[in-house]
Scaffold this motif. Structure first.
Motif, PDB file in Angstrom:
ATOM      1  N   MET A  57     -15.436  81.668   5.308  1.00 27.49           N
ATOM      2  CA  MET A  57     -13.964  81.282   5.833  1.00 27.49           C
ATOM      3  C   MET A  57     -14.090  79.871   6.803  1.00 27.49           C
ATOM      4  N   ALA A  58     -15.344  79.750   7.331  1.00 23.96           N
ATOM      5  CA  ALA A  58     -15.565  78.506   8.293  1.00 23.96           C
ATOM      6  C   ALA A  58     -16.076  77.431   7.305  1.00 23.96           C
ATOM      7  N   LYS A  59     -16.335  77.802   5.663  1.00 16.33           N
ATOM      8  CA  LYS A  59     -16.774  76.665   5.019  1.00 16.33           C
ATOM      9  C   LYS A  59     -15.710  76.145   4.188  1.00 16.33           C
ATOM     10  N   VAL A  60     -14.773  76.962   3.462  1.00 23.00           N
ATOM     11  CA  VAL A  60     -13.906  76.556   2.652  1.00 23.00           C
ATOM     12  C   VAL A  60     -12.687  75.831   2.957  1.00 23.00           C
ATOM     13  N   SER A 116      -3.158  79.455  -4.942  1.00 28.25           N
ATOM     14  CA  SER A 116      -3.699  78.069  -4.788  1.00 28.25           C
ATOM     15  C   SER A 116      -5.260  77.926  -5.276  1.00 28.25           C
ATOM     16  N   GLY A 117      -5.603  79.032  -5.360  1.00 34.53           N
ATOM     17  CA  GLY A 117      -7.138  79.130  -5.515  1.00 34.53           C
ATOM     18  C   GLY A 117      -8.118  79.371  -4.328  1.00 34.53           C
ATOM     19  N   TYR A 118      -7.356  79.430  -3.185  1.00 32.21           N
ATOM     20  CA  TYR A 118      -8.108  79.451  -1.868  1.00 32.21           C
ATOM     21  C   TYR A 118      -8.844  80.538  -1.833  1.00 32.21           C
ATOM     22  N   GLN A 119      -8.316  82.004  -2.069  1.00 29.75           N
ATOM     23  CA  GLN A 119      -9.091  83.055  -2.104  1.00 29.75           C
ATOM     24  C   GLN A 119     -10.194  83.163  -3.204  1.00 29.75           C
ATOM     25  N   ALA A 120     -10.145  82.696  -4.282  1.00 32.37           N
ATOM     26  CA  ALA A 120     -11.037  82.707  -5.139  1.00 32.37           C
ATOM     27  C   ALA A 120     -12.008  81.678  -4.888  1.00 32.37           C
ATOM     28  N   ALA A 143      -4.555  74.983  -9.761  1.00 32.75           N
ATOM     29  CA  ALA A 143      -5.759  75.581  -9.196  1.00 32.75           C
ATOM     30  C   ALA A 143      -7.147  75.308  -9.682  1.00 32.75           C
ATOM     31  N   VAL A 144      -7.072  75.186 -11.095  1.00 31.70           N
ATOM     32  CA  VAL A 144      -8.298  74.722 -11.891  1.00 31.70           C
ATOM     33  C   VAL A 144      -8.952  73.522 -11.609  1.00 31.70           C
TER      34      VAL A 144
END
Ligand code: SAH
Length: 243
Positions: A57-60, A116-120, A143-144
């Motif tokens: 979570m601190a990185k993405v 958005s692709g965030y969780q992925a 997202a891709v």
């Protein structure tokens, strides 16, 4: 005189180029600071303890997954619109669901609702492979692009109805569903390996749903409702069944 003017223009242009870069750096540093605060004040403070999840979570860079005009809100304690009537989940919810998955570095995970692709992207730092399905084609396409641009090479996204899962890549070690059906899709249960975990919000549209944490034991799902939630409804096949 002429020579001097040229020289000045040159210096001016250089100054502009030189200024742009520290500005961007400052902006990145500000995002990073906001992200650290998000982790300590919203996520750790509410009881998330898994160090791997906290590090991811601190990185993405969450701001890279929201529309440009929402970037300055990217690290706030709330979901945000991402277009097409859809939202990126609240950071704490992403962390909570990720922790509940109990993922391991060798795992292959299926996500329904790429958005958005965030969780992925968060999962991509924690497991070997992420497969994610999004029903709104332009969201899947975006997202891709974003996941590729940001270097998350172990995420595969497809546009389609996630109700049926992704048989070609099954069985999965874990399944995470980020939109709410009114019942647990049977194909997702079938495609989960024995002992695997599934996190899924379930409930009728417009009502408060329950977030279930499930474990597959002896082919059956053992389930526990952990928290009331409000996710966007699952559309597609499951939506038609509702009508
Ligand atoms: N995980 C996302 C948040 C997604 S919001 C993120 O990190 O940004 C839920 C998403 O589920 C929406 O984008 C919605 O379009 C999608 N969705 C709804 N029904 C679906 C279905 N049947 N199959 C796949 N995706 C679906």
């Amino acid at each position: 005189m002429k020579r001097r003017a040229v020289k000045l223009v040159g210096v001016g242009a250089l100054a502009i180029i030189a200024c742009e870069s520290p500005g961007e750096e400052r902006q990145e540093a500000a995002y990073q600071k906001a992200r650290q605060e998000m982790v300590s004040k919203q996520i750790k403070a509410r009881g998330i303890r898994d160090e791997r999840v906290l590090a991811a979570m601190a990185k993405v860079p969450r701001h890279e997954f929201v529309p440009a005009q929402r970037r300055r809100h990217a690290y706030l304690d709330s979901p945000l619109p991402i277009g097409h009537d859809q939202t990126i989940s609240q950071p704490y919810m992403v962390a909570f669901m990720t922790e509940q998955l109990e993922s391991k570095p060798g795992h292959r995970v299926l996500e329904i609702g790429t958005g958005s692709g965030y969780q992925a992207a968060v999962l991509a730092l924690l497991v070997k492979e992420v497969y994610s399905i999004e029903i709104v084609k332009p969201l899947a396409e975006r997202a891709v692009k974003d996941l590729k641009r940001l270097g998350y090479g172990n995420v595969t996204v497809k546009a389609g109805d996630g109700y049926r899962g992704w048989k070609e890549h099954a069985p999965f070690d874990a399944v995470i569903v980020t939109c709410a059906p009114d019942h647990v899709p049977e194909p997702l249960v079938e495609q989960l390996r024995e002992g695997g975990r599934m996190i899924i919000p379930v409930g009728k549209e417009g009502t408060v749903q329950s977030l279930y944490v499930m474990t597959k034991k002896g082919g059956k799902m053992q389930q526990e409702a952990v928290v009331p939630v409000r996710f966007v409804p699952m559309t597609g096949e499951v939506g038609k069944r509702r009508e």
